[in-house]
Design an enzyme around this catalytic site. Structure first.
Site, PDB file in Angstrom:
ATOM      1  N   GLY A   1      38.144 -19.689 -34.147  1.00  0.00           N
ATOM      2  CA  GLY A   1      38.015 -21.282 -32.852  1.00  0.00           C
ATOM      3  C   GLY A   1      37.138 -21.417 -34.233  1.00  0.00           C
ATOM      4  O   GLY A   1      36.923 -23.018 -35.148  1.00  0.00           O
TER       5      GLY A   1
ATOM      6  N   TYR B   1      37.225 -18.427 -15.884  1.00  0.00           N
ATOM      7  CA  TYR B   1      37.323 -19.905 -14.835  1.00  0.00           C
ATOM      8  C   TYR B   1      38.591 -19.277 -13.471  1.00  0.00           C
ATOM      9  O   TYR B   1      38.447 -18.239 -13.144  1.00  0.00           O
ATOM     10  CB  TYR B   1      37.962 -20.606 -15.700  1.00  0.00           C
ATOM     11  CG  TYR B   1      36.835 -21.580 -17.067  1.00  0.00           C
ATOM     12  CD1 TYR B   1      35.768 -22.151 -16.324  1.00  0.00           C
ATOM     13  CD2 TYR B   1      37.414 -21.395 -18.643  1.00  0.00           C
ATOM     14  CE1 TYR B   1      34.912 -21.842 -17.162  1.00  0.00           C
ATOM     15  CE2 TYR B   1      36.359 -21.871 -19.026  1.00  0.00           C
ATOM     16  CZ  TYR B   1      35.369 -22.546 -18.391  1.00  0.00           C
ATOM     17  OH  TYR B   1      33.897 -22.520 -19.607  1.00  0.00           O
TER      18      TYR B   1
ATOM     19  N   GLN C   1      46.369 -26.207 -23.036  1.00  0.00           N
ATOM     20  CA  GLN C   1      45.616 -25.099 -22.626  1.00  0.00           C
ATOM     21  C   GLN C   1      45.829 -26.455 -21.705  1.00  0.00           C
ATOM     22  O   GLN C   1      44.428 -26.777 -20.920  1.00  0.00           O
ATOM     23  CB  GLN C   1      45.049 -25.015 -23.029  1.00  0.00           C
ATOM     24  CG  GLN C   1      43.807 -23.122 -22.115  1.00  0.00           C
ATOM     25  CD  GLN C   1      43.173 -22.756 -22.470  1.00  0.00           C
ATOM     26  OE1 GLN C   1      41.662 -23.381 -22.469  1.00  0.00           O
ATOM     27  NE2 GLN C   1      42.875 -21.825 -22.883  1.00  0.00           N
TER      28      GLN C   1
ATOM     29  N   ARG D   1      46.248 -17.132 -21.434  1.00  0.00           N
ATOM     30  CA  ARG D   1      45.241 -15.980 -22.291  1.00  0.00           C
ATOM     31  C   ARG D   1      44.457 -15.462 -21.450  1.00  0.00           C
ATOM     32  O   ARG D   1      44.114 -16.279 -20.317  1.00  0.00           O
ATOM     33  CB  ARG D   1      44.397 -17.578 -22.641  1.00  0.00           C
ATOM     34  CG  ARG D   1      43.349 -17.015 -23.766  1.00  0.00           C
ATOM     35  CD  ARG D   1      41.936 -18.422 -24.365  1.00  0.00           C
ATOM     36  NE  ARG D   1      41.976 -17.656 -25.264  1.00  0.00           N
ATOM     37  CZ  ARG D   1      40.709 -17.465 -26.234  1.00  0.00           C
ATOM     38  NH1 ARG D   1      39.898 -18.752 -25.501  1.00  0.00           N
ATOM     39  NH2 ARG D   1      40.452 -17.222 -27.559  1.00  0.00           N
TER      40      ARG D   1
END
Length: 357
Positions: free
Chosen positions: A310, A179, A98, A226
């Protein structure tokens, strides 16, 4: 009808099942951003899942926000990641790295060049971040110039090339969780008046340009992204136009033929249905808080080609085996999520180890 145990074709990659490990920051990289010696073992332990999506990895020095996160923009980074990808492949899984540029979610003390964070606009997130000297307020970022926005696109292209050189099967662009890419989506973080601000089309432009550049460099069938529609992490507010922006964005990304969209789904079911209708390639769905009883439901219904997990996977290296046998999962130790060494990282027991202890 598919179930989670049937193989899947995700772009250029064939997976043995339809379970993916979601990317999770663990802060175990060396000071220069090279993956540490335990990282290969950590991911290989979890290679029972069909696809490993490795933790957020900065495409440049500007992209770092947290302590001890890995990079993928130097020769040393490439060499370090080769150990990881080789270990995962030897264990029978596939791995995407990622690419995560944190934007304003940073502090000069946490980056190699100790410069002011960069962002779409000079708007601080009113939040705090952990540094080597403890928690500190996140400072006001510097707004990227238009030329710097375009250079950041090239940084992602360069990082994608390095990831493939390091043996990764592909990359995932991090467009979620507050982000940099998502910062461009949010009107309260993006006050720009150039081609990257204002209208829905302009605020989605940065993400589409990154995806196009990465796809050109390594192939669309090795490029995923994502997204987390409606997420407010990092103080972002996408506003009432948020769903329309994601419909425009997904339609634009679909024309590029990317391998997958990885959706962190926060409950907007009509938007999820629209994204599925607009998207012709693989959809990976992550539902925070999904119970073990619901594992496989999105694949069975035909909504998703894969599901990602996760915390279950973080704490249970043999997640797949336990899921098949109906065995209980390990409980995660939150105190060891970030930083440190082997404890809480590679020492979670498998079921056979726990029984034999």
């Amino acid at each position: 009808m598919s179930d989670i145990w049937t193989p899947a074709k995700i772009g250029a990659v064939e997976t043995v099942n339809r379970l993916a490990m979601a990317p999770m920051t663990r802060s175990r990289a060396q000071p220069d951003g090279t993956p540490g010696p335990l990282v290969a073992r950590y991911y290989a332990q979890r290679a029972g899942l069909g696809l490993i999506i490795a933790e957020g990895t900065q495409p440049s020095a500007d992209g770092q926000g947290y302590l001890a996160t890995p990079g993928i923009y130097t020769a040393a980074h490439v060499q370090g990641w080769r150990h990881v990808t080789s270990a995962v492949h030897a264990a029978g899984s596939r791995i995407f790295i990622q690419l995560m540029h944190v934007g304003r979610t940073s502090h000069p003390d946490n980056t190699p060049h100790h410069r002011q964070p960069v962002a779409p606009s000079a708007v601080a997130p009113d939040d705090r971040i952990f540094t080597a000297t403890g928690m500190q307020s996140i400072p006001e970022p510097r707004a990227l110039t238009t030329d710097e926005v375009r250079q950041t696109v090239e940084d992602f292209r360069n990082a994608a090339r390095h990831a493939i050189e390091a043996g990764a099967d592909g990359v995932e662009i991090h467009g979620a969780n507050g982000y940099l890419v998502q910062q461009f989506f949010a009107p309260n973080a993006n006050l720009r008046t150039d081609a990257y601000g204002g209208s829905i089309e302009n605020r989605a432009r940065f993400a589409i340009e990154i995806a196009r550049a990465v796809a050109e460099e390594i192939g669309a069938d090795r490029t995923g992204i994502r997204l987390s529609p409606g997420a407010t992490l990092g103080g972002l507010k996408e506003g009432p136009e948020g769903p329309a922006l994601y419909r425009h964005l997904v339609a634009g990304l679909n024309r590029l033929g990317l391998a997958y969209v990885h959706l962190m789904h926060l409950g907007n079911e009509p938007l999820l249905a629209d994204i599925r209708a607009l998207w012709d390639q693989a959809l990976i769905v992550n539902r925070p808080g999904r119970t073990l009883e619901d594992v496989g439901s999105d694949v069975r219904s035909g909504l998703a080609e894969m599901e990602s997990y996760g915390q279950f996977v973080l704490s249970t290296p043999d997640f797949v085996e336990r899921l098949k046998s109906g065995s209980a999962m390990n409980q995660p130790d939150r105190a060891s999520y970030y930083g440190g060494g082997a404890e809480g990282y590679i020492d979670y027991p498998t079921l056979s180890e726990a029984v034999g202890a």
